[in-house]
Design a protein around this motif. Sequence first.
Motif, PDB file in Angstrom:
ATOM      1  N   ALA A  31       0.883  -1.180   0.000  1.00  0.00           N
ATOM      2  CA  ALA A  31       0.000   0.000   0.000  1.00  0.00           C
ATOM      3  C   ALA A  31       0.911   1.217   0.000  1.00  0.00           C
ATOM      4  O   ALA A  31       1.508   1.547  -1.014  1.00  0.00           O
ATOM      5  CB  ALA A  31      -0.937  -0.051   1.184  1.00  0.00           C
ATOM      6  N   GLY A  32       1.104   1.876   1.151  1.00  0.00           N
ATOM      7  CA  GLY A  32       2.021   3.019   1.185  1.00  0.00           C
ATOM      8  C   GLY A  32       3.479   2.578   1.170  1.00  0.00           C
ATOM      9  O   GLY A  32       4.365   3.309   0.745  1.00  0.00           O
ATOM     10  N   GLY A  33       3.716   1.397   1.698  1.00  0.00           N
ATOM     11  CA  GLY A  33       5.074   0.847   1.660  1.00  0.00           C
ATOM     12  C   GLY A  33       6.030   1.416   2.692  1.00  0.00           C
ATOM     13  O   GLY A  33       7.213   1.120   2.669  1.00  0.00           O
ATOM     14  N   GLN A  34       5.517   2.221   3.631  1.00  0.00           N
ATOM     15  CA  GLN A  34       6.453   2.879   4.539  1.00  0.00           C
ATOM     16  C   GLN A  34       6.950   1.965   5.661  1.00  0.00           C
ATOM     17  O   GLN A  34       7.926   2.286   6.349  1.00  0.00           O
ATOM     18  CB  GLN A  34       5.836   4.166   5.107  1.00  0.00           C
ATOM     19  N   SER A  35       6.311   0.825   5.835  1.00  0.00           N
ATOM     20  CA  SER A  35       6.857  -0.202   6.726  1.00  0.00           C
ATOM     21  C   SER A  35       7.484  -1.317   5.899  1.00  0.00           C
ATOM     22  O   SER A  35       8.542  -1.835   6.231  1.00  0.00           O
ATOM     23  CB  SER A  35       5.755  -0.816   7.604  1.00  0.00           C
ATOM     24  N   LEU A  36       6.815  -1.672   4.810  1.00  0.00           N
ATOM     25  CA  LEU A  36       7.274  -2.818   4.016  1.00  0.00           C
ATOM     26  C   LEU A  36       8.574  -2.518   3.264  1.00  0.00           C
ATOM     27  O   LEU A  36       9.484  -3.352   3.255  1.00  0.00           O
ATOM     28  CB  LEU A  36       6.165  -3.213   3.025  1.00  0.00           C
ATOM     29  N   PRO A  98       0.164  12.172  14.630  1.00  0.00           N
ATOM     30  CA  PRO A  98       1.445  12.898  14.648  1.00  0.00           C
ATOM     31  C   PRO A  98       2.604  12.095  15.226  1.00  0.00           C
ATOM     32  O   PRO A  98       3.763  12.417  14.976  1.00  0.00           O
ATOM     33  CB  PRO A  98       1.142  14.122  15.529  1.00  0.00           C
ATOM     34  N   PHE A  99       2.290  11.035  15.970  1.00  0.00           N
ATOM     35  CA  PHE A  99       3.360  10.184  16.513  1.00  0.00           C
ATOM     36  C   PHE A  99       3.846   9.142  15.501  1.00  0.00           C
ATOM     37  O   PHE A  99       4.845   8.468  15.739  1.00  0.00           O
ATOM     38  CB  PHE A  99       2.859   9.414  17.750  1.00  0.00           C
ATOM     39  N   VAL A 100       3.097   8.980  14.428  1.00  0.00           N
ATOM     40  CA  VAL A 100       3.419   7.914  13.469  1.00  0.00           C
ATOM     41  C   VAL A 100       4.504   8.408  12.507  1.00  0.00           C
ATOM     42  O   VAL A 100       4.231   9.198  11.597  1.00  0.00           O
ATOM     43  CB  VAL A 100       2.172   7.479  12.676  1.00  0.00           C
ATOM     44  N   GLY A 101       5.726   7.980  12.706  1.00  0.00           N
ATOM     45  CA  GLY A 101       6.820   8.393  11.826  1.00  0.00           C
ATOM     46  C   GLY A 101       6.931   9.905  11.746  1.00  0.00           C
ATOM     47  O   GLY A 101       6.797  10.608  12.746  1.00  0.00           O
ATOM     48  N   HIS A 102       7.142  10.397  10.538  1.00  0.00           N
ATOM     49  CA  HIS A 102       7.235  11.824  10.286  1.00  0.00           C
ATOM     50  C   HIS A 102       6.296  12.156   9.144  1.00  0.00           C
ATOM     51  O   HIS A 102       5.867  11.267   8.426  1.00  0.00           O
ATOM     52  CB  HIS A 102       8.659  12.205   9.897  1.00  0.00           C
ATOM     53  N   PHE A 103       6.028  13.454   8.957  1.00  0.00           N
ATOM     54  CA  PHE A 103       5.039  13.832   7.964  1.00  0.00           C
ATOM     55  C   PHE A 103       5.304  13.226   6.579  1.00  0.00           C
ATOM     56  O   PHE A 103       4.381  12.699   5.949  1.00  0.00           O
ATOM     57  CB  PHE A 103       4.904  15.361   7.883  1.00  0.00           C
ATOM     58  N   PRO A 104       6.556  13.254   6.079  1.00  0.00           N
ATOM     59  CA  PRO A 104       6.792  12.663   4.754  1.00  0.00           C
ATOM     60  C   PRO A 104       6.422  11.175   4.693  1.00  0.00           C
ATOM     61  O   PRO A 104       5.986  10.689   3.645  1.00  0.00           O
ATOM     62  CB  PRO A 104       8.300  12.844   4.538  1.00  0.00           C
ATOM     63  N   LEU A 105       6.566  10.486   5.796  1.00  0.00           N
ATOM     64  CA  LEU A 105       6.191   9.067   5.815  1.00  0.00           C
ATOM     65  C   LEU A 105       4.669   8.937   5.815  1.00  0.00           C
ATOM     66  O   LEU A 105       4.107   8.048   5.186  1.00  0.00           O
ATOM     67  CB  LEU A 105       6.788   8.380   7.046  1.00  0.00           C
ATOM     68  N   ARG A 106       4.002   9.862   6.529  1.00  0.00           N
ATOM     69  CA  ARG A 106       2.539   9.796   6.572  1.00  0.00           C
ATOM     70  C   ARG A 106       1.913  10.218   5.239  1.00  0.00           C
ATOM     71  O   ARG A 106       0.746   9.921   4.984  1.00  0.00           O
ATOM     72  CB  ARG A 106       2.008  10.652   7.726  1.00  0.00           C
TER      73      ARG A 106
ATOM     74  N   VAL B  58       5.818  15.910  -0.094  1.00  0.00           N
ATOM     75  CA  VAL B  58       7.176  15.459   0.196  1.00  0.00           C
ATOM     76  C   VAL B  58       7.153  13.992   0.626  1.00  0.00           C
ATOM     77  O   VAL B  58       6.333  13.582   1.447  1.00  0.00           O
ATOM     78  CB  VAL B  58       7.870  16.388   1.225  1.00  0.00           C
ATOM     79  N   VAL B  59       8.015  13.218  -0.005  1.00  0.00           N
ATOM     80  CA  VAL B  59       8.105  11.776   0.286  1.00  0.00           C
ATOM     81  C   VAL B  59       9.576  11.349   0.264  1.00  0.00           C
ATOM     82  O   VAL B  59      10.443  12.091  -0.171  1.00  0.00           O
ATOM     83  CB  VAL B  59       7.326  10.922  -0.756  1.00  0.00           C
ATOM     84  N   LEU B 132      10.700  19.317  10.376  1.00  0.00           N
ATOM     85  CA  LEU B 132      12.069  18.920  10.037  1.00  0.00           C
ATOM     86  C   LEU B 132      12.541  17.706  10.832  1.00  0.00           C
ATOM     87  O   LEU B 132      13.674  17.258  10.659  1.00  0.00           O
ATOM     88  CB  LEU B 132      13.028  20.092  10.288  1.00  0.00           C
ATOM     89  N   SER B 133      11.656  17.184  11.683  1.00  0.00           N
ATOM     90  CA  SER B 133      12.109  16.122  12.590  1.00  0.00           C
ATOM     91  C   SER B 133      12.485  14.840  11.848  1.00  0.00           C
ATOM     92  O   SER B 133      13.178  13.988  12.389  1.00  0.00           O
ATOM     93  CB  SER B 133      11.044  15.820  13.648  1.00  0.00           C
ATOM     94  N   GLY B 134      12.037  14.698  10.610  1.00  0.00           N
ATOM     95  CA  GLY B 134      12.372  13.490   9.861  1.00  0.00           C
ATOM     96  C   GLY B 134      13.621  13.641   9.009  1.00  0.00           C
ATOM     97  O   GLY B 134      13.943  12.755   8.230  1.00  0.00           O
ATOM     98  N   ASN B 135      14.314  14.763   9.128  1.00  0.00           N
ATOM     99  CA  ASN B 135      15.543  14.969   8.353  1.00  0.00           C
ATOM    100  C   ASN B 135      16.731  15.029   9.301  1.00  0.00           C
ATOM    101  O   ASN B 135      16.737  15.811  10.253  1.00  0.00           O
ATOM    102  CB  ASN B 135      15.472  16.280   7.564  1.00  0.00           C
ATOM    103  N   LEU B 136      17.731  14.226   9.008  1.00  0.00           N
ATOM    104  CA  LEU B 136      18.921  14.217   9.857  1.00  0.00           C
ATOM    105  C   LEU B 136      20.046  14.993   9.181  1.00  0.00           C
ATOM    106  O   LEU B 136      20.222  14.918   7.975  1.00  0.00           O
ATOM    107  CB  LEU B 136      19.392  12.784  10.110  1.00  0.00           C
ATOM    108  N   CYS B 137      20.807  15.735  10.007  1.00  0.00           N
ATOM    109  CA  CYS B 137      22.005  16.419   9.540  1.00  0.00           C
ATOM    110  C   CYS B 137      23.159  15.892  10.378  1.00  0.00           C
ATOM    111  O   CYS B 137      23.212  16.137  11.575  1.00  0.00           O
ATOM    112  CB  CYS B 137      21.872  17.926   9.723  1.00  0.00           C
ATOM    113  N   ARG B 138      24.068  15.135   9.729  1.00  0.00           N
ATOM    114  CA  ARG B 138      25.163  14.550  10.506  1.00  0.00           C
ATOM    115  C   ARG B 138      26.204  15.586  10.900  1.00  0.00           C
ATOM    116  O   ARG B 138      27.017  15.359  11.764  1.00  0.00           O
ATOM    117  CB  ARG B 138      25.791  13.373   9.759  1.00  0.00           C
TER     118      ARG B 138
END
Lengths: 289, 160
Positions: A31-36, A98-106, B58-59, B132-138
Amino acid sequence: MKAAPFDYHRPETIDDAADMLGALPDARVLAGGQSLVPMLNLRLAYFDNLIDIRGIRELSMASTLSDTVRIGASVTQAEVELNSDLARSVPLVARALPFVGHFPLRNRGTVCGSIAHADPAAELPAVLVALGGTVEVTSTSGRREIPAGEFFLGTWWTALKEGELVEAVRFPIAGDRSGCAVREVARRHGDFAIAGSAVHVEVDDAGCVAHSGIAMFGVASTPVHAREVEELIRGARLGDLDIEAVGAAAVAGLDDIPDDSNASSLERRTLAAVVARRAVVDALSEATR
Amino acid sequence: MSEHEISVVVNGARRSVRVPSRLSLADLLRDKLGLTGTHLGCEHGACGACSVLVNGEVVRACLMFAVQVDGDEVTTIEGIGSEDGVLTPVQAAFRDCHGLQCGFCTPGFVVTVTALLERNPAPDDGEIRTALSGNLCRCTGYQGIIEAVRSLRSGVEHAD
Ligand code: FES
Ligand code: FES
């Protein structure tokens, strides 16, 4: 760090998807593939056939029925999060997202996918258990419904049988005098929880708990329905809640708490008691506001 | 392994390519289309270096297979920046606020920030951090990155 080879299929109807899932060897729904996809990339999982359901129109709807919200299998988490009508109808779902991963993943990840993936530290499976939701599944031998309490069997393991795919999930709509909360402890925002609690409460005119739905996550191989806490707080008011007892009840039945590099069993037990009592207080405060 | 003929609009230009099913979107962009601005850090969704826009959202390009974007529109950092090297306001703000050191994470951040501001032109500090919490900057230059987004929110002019 690349997925092993597989064949890709993109059916356009649910029936075609069910046919493929029944006929193709070693097939899995994508489906979204964000876990798979992370699991495929890390070669923790291999499948000969992936069946992408995102092209199936019937699965892309989220709708409000008389007393439930029904979310189709390809509806993304972001779509639900950004839909204020849905968020109002099933506030605990909205609170958990909002706790599920990050916005790009959602933006890609689906509500049903997270539930079907059945990670015991994930939020949405716990929400489904807390609210007593239902999973609608389909296969070439027909449709059936699985109550949340019977769906999760272990880590990444559900009651889905060979050839079955999740078509939708349903969450009951919250009453007027209700409150909800999700509390969790994680190493970083968006990580799976070390311990977490999802709470929904409904109160009567006097502000006493008439009904509640509570689940714990990250503390066993499945989300755990915290019946002892529900029992304990029935009829209670915010002012006379024994919060120590709430914490104790939340962890009383846990006998197989994970012990790993993130946290020992004992730490998880301690944290679980804390998040449970905080979530109960938050939810009850909201309901009686 | 199956192969698929896909047609996808990348940075405004329609591209038709034949892809093996397991080819990731990131590898399509980098290896087949030569768009190496999209970086790969972790290849399992943890770092955000590979962030691109698919139909404006954004993905993670490492968590999609190229075959899944058949018929879609993809925008990479090359499509956000301009060909003549003139910086966009987001890029200029990163430069002015020291929002980058080695630059490895920067394309992912710029794509993410561009999408954030599109949706929410005046994010508060909490919203910036969450986005920005899903982006890492090393190189761990987070304060400069956050400062860059703040400056855009308050309309500070950045020379291009
Ligand atoms: S490379 Fe895609 S998230 Fe790290
Ligand atoms: S600037 Fe070096 S990783 Fe971020």
